[in-house]
Design an enzyme around this catalytic site. Sequence first.
Site, PDB file in Angstrom:
ATOM      1  N   THR A   1       0.886  -1.164   0.000  1.00  0.00           N
ATOM      2  CA  THR A   1       0.000   0.000   0.000  1.00  0.00           C
ATOM      3  C   THR A   1       0.925   1.215   0.000  1.00  0.00           C
ATOM      4  O   THR A   1       2.070   1.101   0.399  1.00  0.00           O
ATOM      5  CB  THR A   1      -0.820   0.068   1.323  1.00  0.00           C
ATOM      6  OG1 THR A   1      -1.592  -1.113   1.458  1.00  0.00           O
ATOM      7  CG2 THR A   1      -1.746   1.244   1.365  1.00  0.00           C
TER       8      THR A   1
ATOM      9  N   ARG B   1     -13.342  -7.610  -2.400  1.00  0.00           N
ATOM     10  CA  ARG B   1     -12.654  -7.544  -1.090  1.00  0.00           C
ATOM     11  C   ARG B   1     -12.143  -6.112  -0.862  1.00  0.00           C
ATOM     12  O   ARG B   1     -11.443  -5.551  -1.696  1.00  0.00           O
ATOM     13  CB  ARG B   1     -11.473  -8.517  -1.070  1.00  0.00           C
ATOM     14  CG  ARG B   1     -10.619  -8.447   0.191  1.00  0.00           C
ATOM     15  CD  ARG B   1      -9.405  -7.544   0.016  1.00  0.00           C
ATOM     16  NE  ARG B   1      -8.503  -7.568   1.177  1.00  0.00           N
ATOM     17  CZ  ARG B   1      -7.450  -6.775   1.305  1.00  0.00           C
ATOM     18  NH1 ARG B   1      -7.157  -5.884   0.385  1.00  0.00           N
ATOM     19  NH2 ARG B   1      -6.685  -6.854   2.370  1.00  0.00           N
TER      20      ARG B   1
ATOM     21  N   THR C   1       0.131   0.007   6.502  1.00  0.00           N
ATOM     22  CA  THR C   1       0.268  -0.829   5.313  1.00  0.00           C
ATOM     23  C   THR C   1       0.440  -2.263   5.776  1.00  0.00           C
ATOM     24  O   THR C   1       0.718  -2.521   6.940  1.00  0.00           O
ATOM     25  CB  THR C   1       1.490  -0.428   4.458  1.00  0.00           C
ATOM     26  OG1 THR C   1       2.667  -0.549   5.252  1.00  0.00           O
ATOM     27  CG2 THR C   1       1.381   0.973   3.941  1.00  0.00           C
ATOM     28  N   GLY C   2       0.323  -3.184   4.834  1.00  0.00           N
ATOM     29  CA  GLY C   2       0.537  -4.589   5.163  1.00  0.00           C
ATOM     30  C   GLY C   2      -0.755  -5.371   5.132  1.00  0.00           C
ATOM     31  O   GLY C   2      -1.645  -5.091   4.324  1.00  0.00           O
TER      32      GLY C   2
ATOM     33  N   GLY D   1      -4.018  -6.070   5.529  1.00  0.00           N
ATOM     34  CA  GLY D   1      -5.133  -5.189   5.860  1.00  0.00           C
ATOM     35  C   GLY D   1      -6.180  -5.795   6.767  1.00  0.00           C
ATOM     36  O   GLY D   1      -6.798  -5.091   7.568  1.00  0.00           O
TER      37      GLY D   1
END
Length: 293
Positions: A152, A180, A203-204, A206
Amino acid sequence: MVGMEEGRAVLEAGGSALDAAEAVVRVVEDNPEDHTVGYGGYPNIVGQVELDAAVMIGATRQAGAVAGLRGVRHPVSVARLVLEQLPHVLLVGEGAMRFAAECGAETRDMLTPEADAVYRKGLHRLPDFDPAGPLAEAVSELVVDPDHVTGTVNVIARDGQGRLVTVTSTSGWAWKYPGRAGDTGLIGAGNYCDDRYGAAACTGWGELAIRGALAHSVVQAMKYGHDVAAACHDSLADLPAAAGIPQGVDTPINVIAVDAAGGHAAYSTSPTARYAYWDGDLAEPEARPRTIV
Ligand code: GLY
């Protein structure tokens, strides 16, 4: 550090945190080498690039967001228009695309040959895959690929008047289920901003940020007296365990935060994660290591 120069130029010219953060993210959205954001993002399980983005203003706590947007060059700018033009916070799917068209947002085929090749390579692992059939099993099979499921861009900007803004944009997981929505378009999960206390963005993985309301947790911790570093550390450490996530899947999570006075912190569960930072005392934006939880 794609986009940081553009954001810096806005702030050095006396521009707003909102314009600066949007400027950074628009450059990232145009970068075909970033396969987790905008143009060149990896597609969902049926080959469509679906985009999420959000904007939040700390002075008023106004927010705008989109999720499941397709074929629009700058999701971040559509999110900003939701904030500025609608009495809503979040538009999804067809409604988001309708609003983007109504606003004259630039359209673009967001799928690049490189991203399409990775998508098709993944599908080779599922020889019986039928995009018109049930998709859940295929999504669960492919989500175990650690190189393609997270990423992200998130930006926190603070301008000369001390105004904070958070901005996020993503194409989400590769091979995700159509529709999604991750944390990026969800205020409180992927970003949260309140000038009285501070701002945070994630980020990462989610789903974990959503389940932990991570960005809001960080700002809430600052509200109750934690400094910005402790707020990031404690909120990350308190995330729900990875229950329900396939065994062996890595679930990295990263958070950046800025307090009301401009102090900042960047934390991660991943040992190699870095972040980009610039303030008026620095000649250039810097890439810095995050503190690991
Ligand atoms: N953090 C981005 C996503 O999970 O979609």
